[in-house]
Motif scaffolding. Structure first.
Motif, PDB file in Angstrom:
ATOM      1  N   PRO A 164       0.976  -1.129   0.323  1.00  0.00           N
ATOM      2  CA  PRO A 164       0.256  -0.087  -0.232  1.00  0.00           C
ATOM      3  C   PRO A 164       0.660   0.713   0.564  1.00  0.00           C
ATOM      4  N   LEU A 165       0.509   1.962  -1.320  1.00  0.00           N
ATOM      5  CA  LEU A 165       1.151   3.594  -1.074  1.00  0.00           C
ATOM      6  C   LEU A 165      -0.357   5.061  -0.668  1.00  0.00           C
ATOM      7  N   ILE A 166      -0.128   5.794  -0.178  1.00  0.00           N
ATOM      8  CA  ILE A 166      -0.727   6.886  -0.253  1.00  0.00           C
ATOM      9  C   ILE A 166      -0.557   8.105  -1.279  1.00  0.00           C
ATOM     10  N   GLU A 167      -0.937   8.279  -1.787  1.00  0.00           N
ATOM     11  CA  GLU A 167      -1.308   9.402  -3.151  1.00  0.00           C
ATOM     12  C   GLU A 167      -1.945  10.836  -2.202  1.00  0.00           C
ATOM     13  N   TYR A 168      -1.188  11.429  -2.380  1.00  0.00           N
ATOM     14  CA  TYR A 168      -1.649  13.605  -2.475  1.00  0.00           C
ATOM     15  C   TYR A 168      -1.019  14.107  -3.251  1.00  0.00           C
ATOM     16  N   VAL A 194      -9.329  11.423   4.165  1.00  0.00           N
ATOM     17  CA  VAL A 194      -8.966  10.133   3.282  1.00  0.00           C
ATOM     18  C   VAL A 194      -9.851   9.492   3.005  1.00  0.00           C
ATOM     19  N   GLN A 195      -9.238   8.773   1.815  1.00  0.00           N
ATOM     20  CA  GLN A 195     -10.201   7.924   1.383  1.00  0.00           C
ATOM     21  C   GLN A 195      -9.574   6.869   0.419  1.00  0.00           C
ATOM     22  N   TYR A 196     -10.542   5.492   0.800  1.00  0.00           N
ATOM     23  CA  TYR A 196     -10.166   4.581   0.462  1.00  0.00           C
ATOM     24  C   TYR A 196     -11.191   3.960  -0.954  1.00  0.00           C
ATOM     25  N   ASN A 201     -13.774  -4.534  -4.474  1.00  0.00           N
ATOM     26  CA  ASN A 201     -13.556  -3.843  -6.060  1.00  0.00           C
ATOM     27  C   ASN A 201     -12.657  -2.713  -5.746  1.00  0.00           C
ATOM     28  N   SER A 202     -11.555  -3.118  -5.097  1.00  0.00           N
ATOM     29  CA  SER A 202     -10.602  -2.196  -5.399  1.00  0.00           C
ATOM     30  C   SER A 202      -8.853  -2.627  -4.862  1.00  0.00           C
ATOM     31  N   GLY A 203      -7.928  -2.614  -5.597  1.00  0.00           N
ATOM     32  CA  GLY A 203      -6.636  -2.907  -5.520  1.00  0.00           C
ATOM     33  C   GLY A 203      -5.723  -2.518  -4.471  1.00  0.00           C
ATOM     34  N   PRO A 204      -6.541  -0.823  -4.849  1.00  0.00           N
ATOM     35  CA  PRO A 204      -5.279  -0.024  -3.377  1.00  0.00           C
ATOM     36  C   PRO A 204      -6.517  -0.355  -2.412  1.00  0.00           C
ATOM     37  N   GLY A 205      -7.744  -0.939  -2.293  1.00  0.00           N
ATOM     38  CA  GLY A 205      -8.255  -0.387  -1.029  1.00  0.00           C
ATOM     39  C   GLY A 205      -7.974  -2.038  -0.679  1.00  0.00           C
ATOM     40  N   ARG A 206      -7.786  -2.992  -1.069  1.00  0.00           N
ATOM     41  CA  ARG A 206      -7.854  -4.413  -0.835  1.00  0.00           C
ATOM     42  C   ARG A 206      -6.207  -4.119  -0.360  1.00  0.00           C
ATOM     43  N   THR A 207      -5.038  -3.758  -0.790  1.00  0.00           N
ATOM     44  CA  THR A 207      -4.040  -4.007  -0.609  1.00  0.00           C
ATOM     45  C   THR A 207      -3.412  -3.131   0.544  1.00  0.00           C
ATOM     46  N   LEU A 208      -4.641  -1.998   0.746  1.00  0.00           N
ATOM     47  CA  LEU A 208      -4.713  -1.095   2.138  1.00  0.00           C
ATOM     48  C   LEU A 208      -4.720  -2.099   3.436  1.00  0.00           C
ATOM     49  N   SER A 247     -17.112   2.381  -4.570  1.00  0.00           N
ATOM     50  CA  SER A 247     -17.468   1.219  -4.593  1.00  0.00           C
ATOM     51  C   SER A 247     -15.840   0.612  -5.627  1.00  0.00           C
ATOM     52  N   THR A 248     -15.490   2.543  -7.070  1.00  0.00           N
ATOM     53  CA  THR A 248     -14.363   1.795  -7.332  1.00  0.00           C
ATOM     54  C   THR A 248     -12.587   3.033  -6.915  1.00  0.00           C
TER      55      THR A 248
END
Length: 403
Positions: A164-168, A194-196, A201-208, A247-248
């Motif tokens: 997981p990474l964060i982006e800003y 802060v949002q994920y 249904n989300s690679g970044p959400g799942r990885t976090l 949702s995405t």
């Protein structure tokens, strides 16, 4: 290997499964012969394939597929593409199987759809066909681990270290969080910032979701039911300051670009590709939280039970082509799954010119160091991943998912 263990998918990560996946004595193998439907080396007549993508994988592989079809009209006469979300996949396939009419021949999926299908016994086994597929030794080490995770139920076609990474945006977040606690403190001080996306249904959400147990020092990062006490407490606290869960993943990118979110969960590919496409400002920055482990990701080909032997034959020939170095080079795309190739010895210099330019302009030199300097962890196995998604939906964010 007993049939009951095969059905349960409980051997996804075990060495005994890897041994069992060795090449059979004859192409077609015992499992195909026992079912009474041998799979030929080539279809008896050209077949049409219906391909469903629930992972955004066509962005990486459609060029590979289309080129194979154009050069092998005697194998595949036509391909039809469709898309759906990963949470829809299992229900869609099961309904077709229950009706005795499977209209989807091949699915391109991430670990989410792979896991849900294994859990419900939806996928054909590739075990009888290992002699027709790429050897495990041809995969990159991280991709090897992802293939072991799939066992006999999927074939890895693309791979990346993920997050997981964060982006800003640096102008809006000049002092980004450096630890998990600092991220929580930032969310508390800036409700809604802060949002994920929903992890199912989300690679970044799942990885976090899967990366937090390593960041927080949980008892057992592989056991979301009994080993994630710190993670579930953290997510419950963070939930107090999250307004909604898209949702995405693409919705989180829009939120970052329009300022409705200041920090989002990201991955290497989701960082690079939306900036290439102009969906996120080029100056967006990424960060990692102290002590993080990469949770790797891959896309797989899975085949629903009920697909004919001729179509299985065509799919095996297609996979042979997709896993050549020349075709794998297309997986660099425009950074969507960076790097992308699952096979060894596929440098960026082999990629199409537009891919090389996109990575040169929007890639990040620091990724090489981050990948080399932090541990690589495989995602949860099928049952654990399904359990984690279910618990998150029920107890953390399901009521706030933006549908």
């Amino acid at each position: 290997m007993s049939l009951s263990r095969r059905r349960l998918g409980a051997l996804l990560l075990s060495a005994t499964l890897l041994t069992a996946c060795g090449a059979p004595d004859k192409p077609g193998g015992q499992a195909a012969e026992s079912a009474g439907v041998p799979v030929p080396d080539k279809p008896s007549a050209p077949v049409s394939l219906n391909i469903l993508d629930v992972a955004g994988n066509l962005q990486l592989t459609q060029g590979m597929i289309d080129e194979f079809v154009s050069k092998n009209s005697g194998v595949i006469s036509k391909v039809t593409y469709s898309k759906a979300t990963a949470p829809e996949l299992a229900g869609k396939i099961k309904a077709q199987q229950d009706a005795g009419r499977v209209d989807i021949d091949l699915v391109l999926t991430g670990v989410d759809g792979l896991a849900a299908g294994i859990d419900q016994g939806l996928w054909l086994s590739f075990e009888p066909f290992t002699s027709r597929l790429t050897a495990m030794s041809d995969y990159l080490p991280g991709a090897q681990a992802m293939q072991k995770l799939a066992g006999q139920y999927g074939v890895t076609v693309t791979y990346y270290p993920s997050g997981p990474l964060i982006e800003y945006l640096p102008a809006k977040v000049p002092n980004p969080p450096k630890t998990a606690q600092e991220l929580l403190d930032y969310a508390k001080a800036n409700p809604g910032a802060v949002q994920y996306a929903r992890p199912a249904n989300s690679g970044p959400g799942r990885t976090l979701l899967m990366g937090l147990p390593y960041l927080l020092g949980d008892k057992d990062p592989k056991d979301p039911v009994n080993g994630w006490e710190k993670t579930w407490a953290y997510l419950a606290e963070l939930n107090k300051y999250v307004t909604l869960y898209p949702s995405t993943t693409s919705e989180t990118m829009k939120s970052l670009a329009n300022g409705s979110a200041k920090i989002i969960a990201s991955t290497t590919g989701w960082d690079i590709n939306p900036r290439v496409l102009g969906q996120v400002p080029k100056e967006a920055a990424i960060g990692s939280l102290s002590g993080f482990h990469w949770v790797t990701d891959a896309h797989y080909v899975v085949v629903p039970k009920g697909v004919s032997a001729d179509k299985q034959s065509a799919i095996l020939l297609l996979l042979q082509s997709m896993l050549t170095r020349e075709q794998q080079a297309k997986a660099y795309d425009k950074g969507y799954f960076y790097p992308g190739p699952a096979i060894k010895d596929v440098p960026l210099s082999m990629a199409p010119a537009d891919s090389q330019k996109a990575i040169a302009d929007y890639g990040r030199p620091e990724y090489d160091q981050l990948i080399a300097g932090n541990p690589l962890e495989v995602p949860l196995d099928a049952k654990a991943l399904v359990a984690a998604f279910d618990k998150w939906d029920r107890e953390i964010g399901g009521a706030k998912v933006n549908k």
